[in-house]
Scaffold this active site. Structure first.
Site, mmCIF file in Angstrom:
data_model
loop_
_atom_site.group_PDB
_atom_site.id
_atom_site.type_symbol
_atom_site.label_atom_id
_atom_site.label_comp_id
_atom_site.label_asym_id
_atom_site.label_seq_id
_atom_site.Cartn_x
_atom_site.Cartn_y
_atom_site.Cartn_z
ATOM 1 N N HIS A 152 1.671 -2.510 -4.372
ATOM 2 C CA HIS A 152 2.960 -2.192 -4.968
ATOM 3 C C HIS A 152 4.061 -2.426 -3.949
ATOM 4 O O HIS A 152 3.816 -2.486 -2.751
ATOM 5 C CB HIS A 152 2.999 -0.744 -5.474
ATOM 6 C CG HIS A 152 2.793 0.269 -4.396
ATOM 7 N ND1 HIS A 152 1.547 0.585 -3.906
ATOM 8 C CD2 HIS A 152 3.670 1.025 -3.704
ATOM 9 C CE1 HIS A 152 1.659 1.498 -2.959
ATOM 10 N NE2 HIS A 152 2.951 1.781 -2.801
ATOM 11 N N ARG A 176 -1.230 -4.100 4.669
ATOM 12 C CA ARG A 176 -0.061 -4.897 4.304
ATOM 13 C C ARG A 176 -0.493 -6.301 3.900
ATOM 14 O O ARG A 176 -1.406 -6.861 4.488
ATOM 15 C CB ARG A 176 0.918 -4.940 5.473
ATOM 16 C CG ARG A 176 1.530 -3.580 5.731
ATOM 17 C CD ARG A 176 2.344 -3.536 7.010
ATOM 18 N NE ARG A 176 2.858 -2.208 7.227
ATOM 19 C CZ ARG A 176 2.171 -1.228 7.791
ATOM 20 N NH1 ARG A 176 0.952 -1.433 8.214
ATOM 21 N NH2 ARG A 176 2.697 -0.048 7.934
#
Length: 132
Positions: A26, A45
């Site tokens: 997200h 990440r």
């Protein structure tokens, strides 16, 4: 950069709340949000950051499931007070308290864990366990 074609685009307004289950990628593009995360050490990440990106781990852990992300409808505790919680979330909840100018509020936050209070607009005084 191609990952944007595999993500849901959701426009939110003030008071909207989404629940992102674990291993769900997200991001937010603009605006101000409150993001609560369960205690973990697994932030992975995927890009658009100068920080370390572990793409192998990212691809292994993701849940590849389409559809609209689940939303959380707040429960009105009393006028000016909303509780955002979800059955799968036992580690945190968000209580939104809106006060009119000159008003005060006494509220006991959950004793099950840490609490955080902040003023979004205006000024105020927060007292926790007799400490200001």
């Amino acid at each position: 950069i191609f990952s944007v074609f595999f993500l849901n685009f959701v426009e939110m307004t003030v008071g909207d709340c989404l629940y992102m289950p674990q291993n769900t990628p997200h991001a937010y593009l603009s605006g101000d949000i409150v993001e609560c995360m369960a205690c973990s050490d697994n932030v992975v990440r995927g890009g658009l950051t100068p920080k370390f990106k572990d793409l192998d781990v990212l691809c292994e852990m993701l849940v590849y499931k389409g559809g609209t992300p689940p939303s959380i409808t707040p429960e009105t505790i009393e006028p000016g007070m909303l509780l955002y919680s979800h059955a799968e979330l036992d580690e945190f909840q968000v209580t939104h308290i809106q006060l009119k100018r000159g008003r005060t509020k006494r509220f006991c936050f959950s004793g099950q864990g840490p609490s955080l209070g902040f003023a979004w607009r205006g000024i105020g005084l927060l007292t926790v366990s007799d400490e200001k």
